[in-house]
Design a protein around this motif. Structure first.
Motif, PDB file in Angstrom:
ATOM      1  N   THR A  23       0.840  -1.188   0.000  1.00  0.00           N
ATOM      2  CA  THR A  23       0.000   0.000   0.000  1.00  0.00           C
ATOM      3  C   THR A  23       0.878   1.242   0.000  1.00  0.00           C
ATOM      4  O   THR A  23       1.958   1.264   0.583  1.00  0.00           O
ATOM      5  CB  THR A  23      -0.926   0.025   1.234  1.00  0.00           C
ATOM      6  N   THR A  24       0.391   2.248  -0.664  1.00  0.00           N
ATOM      7  CA  THR A  24       1.129   3.500  -0.742  1.00  0.00           C
ATOM      8  C   THR A  24       0.494   4.490   0.219  1.00  0.00           C
ATOM      9  O   THR A  24      -0.728   4.611   0.273  1.00  0.00           O
ATOM     10  CB  THR A  24       1.070   4.051  -2.182  1.00  0.00           C
ATOM     11  N   GLU A  25       1.338   5.198   0.957  1.00  0.00           N
ATOM     12  CA  GLU A  25       0.844   6.185   1.905  1.00  0.00           C
ATOM     13  C   GLU A  25       0.252   7.381   1.161  1.00  0.00           C
ATOM     14  O   GLU A  25       0.804   7.823   0.152  1.00  0.00           O
ATOM     15  CB  GLU A  25       2.010   6.628   2.795  1.00  0.00           C
ATOM     16  N   HIS A  26      -0.848   7.911   1.674  1.00  0.00           N
ATOM     17  CA  HIS A  26      -1.470   9.085   1.067  1.00  0.00           C
ATOM     18  C   HIS A  26      -0.464  10.242   1.085  1.00  0.00           C
ATOM     19  O   HIS A  26       0.234  10.444   2.087  1.00  0.00           O
ATOM     20  CB  HIS A  26      -2.738   9.456   1.849  1.00  0.00           C
ATOM     21  N   PRO A  27      -0.369  11.013   0.004  1.00  0.00           N
ATOM     22  CA  PRO A  27       0.613  12.102  -0.067  1.00  0.00           C
ATOM     23  C   PRO A  27       0.513  13.117   1.084  1.00  0.00           C
ATOM     24  O   PRO A  27       1.531  13.646   1.529  1.00  0.00           O
ATOM     25  CB  PRO A  27       0.321  12.780  -1.408  1.00  0.00           C
ATOM     26  N   SER A  28      -0.693  13.372   1.581  1.00  0.00           N
ATOM     27  CA  SER A  28      -0.821  14.339   2.679  1.00  0.00           C
ATOM     28  C   SER A  28      -0.222  13.793   3.971  1.00  0.00           C
ATOM     29  O   SER A  28       0.313  14.556   4.788  1.00  0.00           O
ATOM     30  CB  SER A  28      -2.279  14.773   2.885  1.00  0.00           C
ATOM     31  N   PHE A  67     -11.486  27.076   1.692  1.00  0.00           N
ATOM     32  CA  PHE A  67     -10.575  27.928   2.459  1.00  0.00           C
ATOM     33  C   PHE A  67      -9.606  27.050   3.259  1.00  0.00           C
ATOM     34  O   PHE A  67      -8.409  27.325   3.306  1.00  0.00           O
ATOM     35  CB  PHE A  67     -11.399  28.830   3.387  1.00  0.00           C
ATOM     36  N   VAL A  68     -10.137  25.993   3.859  1.00  0.00           N
ATOM     37  CA  VAL A  68      -9.308  25.057   4.636  1.00  0.00           C
ATOM     38  C   VAL A  68      -8.248  24.417   3.745  1.00  0.00           C
ATOM     39  O   VAL A  68      -7.066  24.401   4.077  1.00  0.00           O
ATOM     40  CB  VAL A  68     -10.167  23.976   5.332  1.00  0.00           C
ATOM     41  N   ARG A  69      -8.669  23.923   2.594  1.00  0.00           N
ATOM     42  CA  ARG A  69      -7.711  23.264   1.692  1.00  0.00           C
ATOM     43  C   ARG A  69      -6.682  24.266   1.169  1.00  0.00           C
ATOM     44  O   ARG A  69      -5.496  23.949   1.071  1.00  0.00           O
ATOM     45  CB  ARG A  69      -8.410  22.582   0.521  1.00  0.00           C
ATOM     46  N   GLU A  70      -7.104  25.477   0.845  1.00  0.00           N
ATOM     47  CA  GLU A  70      -6.179  26.498   0.339  1.00  0.00           C
ATOM     48  C   GLU A  70      -5.075  26.804   1.350  1.00  0.00           C
ATOM     49  O   GLU A  70      -3.903  26.933   0.993  1.00  0.00           O
ATOM     50  CB  GLU A  70      -6.949  27.783   0.017  1.00  0.00           C
ATOM     51  N   HIS A  71      -5.437  26.927   2.623  1.00  0.00           N
ATOM     52  CA  HIS A  71      -4.479  27.377   3.630  1.00  0.00           C
ATOM     53  C   HIS A  71      -3.743  26.252   4.357  1.00  0.00           C
ATOM     54  O   HIS A  71      -2.708  26.504   4.976  1.00  0.00           O
ATOM     55  CB  HIS A  71      -5.165  28.301   4.634  1.00  0.00           C
ATOM     56  N   THR A  72      -4.275  25.027   4.295  1.00  0.00           N
ATOM     57  CA  THR A  72      -3.605  23.912   4.976  1.00  0.00           C
ATOM     58  C   THR A  72      -3.116  22.834   4.014  1.00  0.00           C
ATOM     59  O   THR A  72      -2.266  22.022   4.392  1.00  0.00           O
ATOM     60  CB  THR A  72      -4.530  23.235   6.011  1.00  0.00           C
ATOM     61  N   GLY A  73      -3.692  22.783   2.822  1.00  0.00           N
ATOM     62  CA  GLY A  73      -3.375  21.698   1.896  1.00  0.00           C
ATOM     63  C   GLY A  73      -4.014  20.389   2.312  1.00  0.00           C
ATOM     64  O   GLY A  73      -3.692  19.334   1.776  1.00  0.00           O
ATOM     65  N   GLN A  74      -4.937  20.449   3.283  1.00  0.00           N
ATOM     66  CA  GLN A  74      -5.560  19.254   3.843  1.00  0.00           C
ATOM     67  C   GLN A  74      -7.080  19.428   3.840  1.00  0.00           C
ATOM     68  O   GLN A  74      -7.582  20.526   3.620  1.00  0.00           O
ATOM     69  CB  GLN A  74      -5.038  19.032   5.266  1.00  0.00           C
ATOM     70  N   VAL A  75      -7.796  18.345   4.102  1.00  0.00           N
ATOM     71  CA  VAL A  75      -9.253  18.384   4.110  1.00  0.00           C
ATOM     72  C   VAL A  75      -9.785  18.436   5.534  1.00  0.00           C
ATOM     73  O   VAL A  75      -9.135  17.948   6.469  1.00  0.00           O
ATOM     74  CB  VAL A  75      -9.870  17.177   3.364  1.00  0.00           C
ATOM     75  N   ILE A  76     -10.954  19.018   5.699  1.00  0.00           N
ATOM     76  CA  ILE A  76     -11.616  19.049   7.002  1.00  0.00           C
ATOM     77  C   ILE A  76     -11.732  17.610   7.505  1.00  0.00           C
ATOM     78  O   ILE A  76     -12.081  16.703   6.760  1.00  0.00           O
ATOM     79  CB  ILE A  76     -13.004  19.715   6.891  1.00  0.00           C
ATOM     80  N   GLY A  77     -11.432  17.424   8.773  1.00  0.00           N
ATOM     81  CA  GLY A  77     -11.441  16.086   9.359  1.00  0.00           C
ATOM     82  C   GLY A  77     -10.055  15.475   9.412  1.00  0.00           C
ATOM     83  O   GLY A  77      -9.834  14.495  10.103  1.00  0.00           O
ATOM     84  N   GLY A  78      -9.118  16.066   8.664  1.00  0.00           N
ATOM     85  CA  GLY A  78      -7.753  15.564   8.662  1.00  0.00           C
ATOM     86  C   GLY A  78      -6.719  16.663   8.812  1.00  0.00           C
ATOM     87  O   GLY A  78      -5.528  16.428   8.640  1.00  0.00           O
ATOM     88  N   VAL A  79      -7.175  17.876   9.130  1.00  0.00           N
ATOM     89  CA  VAL A  79      -6.252  19.011   9.242  1.00  0.00           C
ATOM     90  C   VAL A  79      -5.310  18.797  10.415  1.00  0.00           C
ATOM     91  O   VAL A  79      -5.741  18.590  11.547  1.00  0.00           O
ATOM     92  CB  VAL A  79      -7.011  20.339   9.405  1.00  0.00           C
ATOM     93  N   PRO A  91      -7.871  12.240   7.221  1.00  0.00           N
ATOM     94  CA  PRO A  91      -8.902  11.829   8.183  1.00  0.00           C
ATOM     95  C   PRO A  91      -8.678  10.495   8.886  1.00  0.00           C
ATOM     96  O   PRO A  91      -9.286  10.238   9.919  1.00  0.00           O
ATOM     97  CB  PRO A  91     -10.183  11.793   7.339  1.00  0.00           C
ATOM     98  N   SER A  92      -7.784   9.658   8.389  1.00  0.00           N
ATOM     99  CA  SER A  92      -7.524   8.385   9.077  1.00  0.00           C
ATOM    100  C   SER A  92      -6.160   8.351   9.764  1.00  0.00           C
ATOM    101  O   SER A  92      -5.764   7.311  10.285  1.00  0.00           O
ATOM    102  CB  SER A  92      -7.644   7.216   8.099  1.00  0.00           C
ATOM    103  N   ALA A  93      -5.452   9.480   9.785  1.00  0.00           N
ATOM    104  CA  ALA A  93      -4.111   9.492  10.370  1.00  0.00           C
ATOM    105  C   ALA A  93      -4.052  10.440  11.565  1.00  0.00           C
ATOM    106  O   ALA A  93      -4.586  11.543  11.525  1.00  0.00           O
ATOM    107  CB  ALA A  93      -3.078   9.913   9.327  1.00  0.00           C
TER     108      ALA A  93
END
Length: 157
Positions: A2-7, A92-104, A134-136
């Motif tokens: 399995t490959t780790e998610h880039p984030s 806005f969350v993705r723009e400023h963190t590069g991540q999704v809500i629930g995984g910031v 969101p799972s890490a």
């Protein structure tokens, strides 16, 4: 294989570069709420550090708050000297963190974000926070989290 998610990889690299010593755990399911994370990790919900990004008149503000309570946005806005804190949109969350809500995560953002750390989290020897997905999640201490993020300690409730 399995490959780790880039984030998660971006988080892992930033965590290491900042001297993070905690364990990074990728859970089988998303844990996009403090309650789900606490259940999956077998810890108190208060030991979960939620990374909440707010919109302060177009500028991002990150509040790392205990899962045990909600942020009083009016009080926090006053304490940090901004007119208002509004819930950020997913874009806005993705723009400023590069991540999704629930995984910031508190780390690994494209540019520095002013960060505030809930003093309530001092009650826990081990604090868990999102690791960019969101799972890490990762384990840390209050002092290490403050040092890695440069956060200012405040009361948020």
């Amino acid at each position: 294989m399995t490959t780790e998610h880039p984030s998660i990889t971006r988080f892992r690299d930033d965590h290491t570069s900042r001297g993070g010593t905690g364990e990074i755990v990728v859970l089988p399911d998303a844990v996009h709420t403090a309650a789900l994370a606490a259940e999956a990790l077998g810890c108190d919900v208060g030991a979960i550090a939620n990374s909440l990004l707010f919109d302060a008149d177009g500028s991002p503000v990150l509040v790392l708050t205990s899962g045990a309570h909600r942020v009083d946005t009016a009080k926090v806005a006053e304490r940090i000297g901004v007119a208002t804190l509004r819930r950020a949109t997913p874009e806005f969350v993705r723009e400023h963190t590069g991540q999704v809500i629930g995984g910031v995560s508190p780390l690994a953002h494209p540019a520095p974000v002013p960060t505030y750390l809930d003093s309530w989290l001092r009650r826990y020897d081990v604090v868990w926070a999102a690791a960019g997905h969101p799972s890490a999640v990762f384990s840390t201490t209050f002092d290490e989290l403050a040092a890695m993020t440069g956060a200012t300690e405040i009361e948020v409730a």
